[in-house]
Structure formats: C-alpha cells, structure tokens
Enzyme design. Structure first.
Site, PDB file in Angstrom:
ATOM      1  N   ARG A   1      17.835  27.278  21.502  1.00  0.00           N
ATOM      2  CA  ARG A   1      16.879  26.820  22.332  1.00  0.00           C
ATOM      3  C   ARG A   1      17.052  27.075  23.681  1.00  0.00           C
ATOM      4  O   ARG A   1      15.951  27.329  24.675  1.00  0.00           O
ATOM      5  CB  ARG A   1      16.147  25.483  22.040  1.00  0.00           C
TER       6      ARG A   1
ATOM      7  N   GLU B   1      33.622  16.251  17.864  1.00  0.00           N
ATOM      8  CA  GLU B   1      34.084  15.258  17.410  1.00  0.00           C
ATOM      9  C   GLU B   1      35.064  15.154  16.518  1.00  0.00           C
ATOM     10  O   GLU B   1      36.198  14.725  16.558  1.00  0.00           O
ATOM     11  CB  GLU B   1      32.951  14.464  16.737  1.00  0.00           C
TER      12      GLU B   1
END
Length: 175
Positions: free
Chosen positions: A58, A95
């Site tokens: 985006r 993560e």
C-alpha cells in the site's frame, strides 16, 4: 470529512483478536484519497525531496501519489526476491523469525533526501529497517508519513528513536 470513517475495520483478520485497518475503502473514495495525499504531502511541501520511498504494497499506492505531488522520484521497497535488478537488503526481526526488505542498488544516490511513506505504522519493524536500508545507501531520510498509527504498538516511537520525524493522519487504539 473524518478520514477514520473512510477506513474499514475487519475483526479477527489475519488472526483472532486482531482488528485489521483496511485502507482500500479510503482509496476507493475519491475525496478521502485526495485529502489523504494532500495531508501526507503538506508538511513536506516546499522542501527539497529527491525521492519518496514506499513500502510494499500500500506504500506504493500512497507513495506514488505523494511523489507526484512533490515532483520527486519514487523508490519501491519490497520483500526479498521481488525486484528484478541487483538489490541491496536489510534483515529485520519479526515476532517469530526474520524477514528481509530490499531496494534496487541504484534506487537512491548518496546525499539524496528521501521521504518514507506507508499506510500504517504498528510495531515499526519494517519502517526502521527501511530507514536503515536507505541510510546504508547514503540517503538522508528527512521524514516518514503514514495514514494510520497504532500507538499502543510503539512503532512511531521506535522511528523517532532512530532520528526520523514522522506524521500520521489517524490513530487507532489496540492492535
């Protein structure tokens, strides 16, 4: 017009407990899209910006529009293996594991001023890696602009900690 109202929230995507902030509704609304681009550009209008770097995917849409408005070039920053020419990259922690972002080796020249653009800043991992990548190429990252900030995740603070001023247009609590 409140830009937050033009952003769709999708619960439990991509996993339970996450509220995904979907800007495709904002992009599809001509007035909201125009206002978003104008507000992203405004703090940098009149400044010398050589390139706008947009983070996949985006950030390409928003960054291209911002680059056009600033009369600057555009540099795509993509995940590893997506660019066709010789690239330079930076690994960064996720993560669980690591990822790599890349740009073309000739994407920016030493001394060029660059504005980093993306749709959202969450933990800041990708944005900080993009700044590292641009700086390794010799660019001066003069700022960063995002539509959405998720302040509870601390990404904006991480970017400021590496010396990059930023602006965001809408903040949402939570993840």
């Amino acid at each position: 017009m409140n830009l937050a109202d033009a952003i769709r929230t999708i619960p439990d995507y991509p996993k339970p407990g996450i509220l995904f902030r979907d800007i495709t509704t904002l992009l599809g609304n001509a007035r909201a899209f125009r206002r978003t681009v104008d507000e992203l550009v405004q703090p940098f209008a009149g400044r010398k910006i050589d390139k706008v770097a947009g983070i996949e995917a985006r950030g390409f849409i928003l960054g291209g529009a911002v680059a056009h408005q600033l009369s600057a070039g555009f540099v795509p920053i993509r995940k590893k293996g997506k660019l066709p020419h010789t690239t330079v990259g930076v690994e960064y922690a996720l993560e669980y594991g690591v990822d790599t972002i890349e740009m073309h080796v000739d994407g920016v020249a030493a001394g060029e001023t660059v504005l980093l653009v993306d749709d959202l800043i969450a933990t800041g991992g990708t944005a900080v890696a993009a700044v590292q990548l641009l700086r390794q190429a010799g660019a001066d990252v003069v700022g960063a602009a995002f539509v959405i900030d998720l302040p509870d995740l601390g990404g904006a603070d991480r970017l400021r900690a590496v010396g990059v001023p930023l602006q965001t247009l809408v903040g949402f609590p939570g993840h």
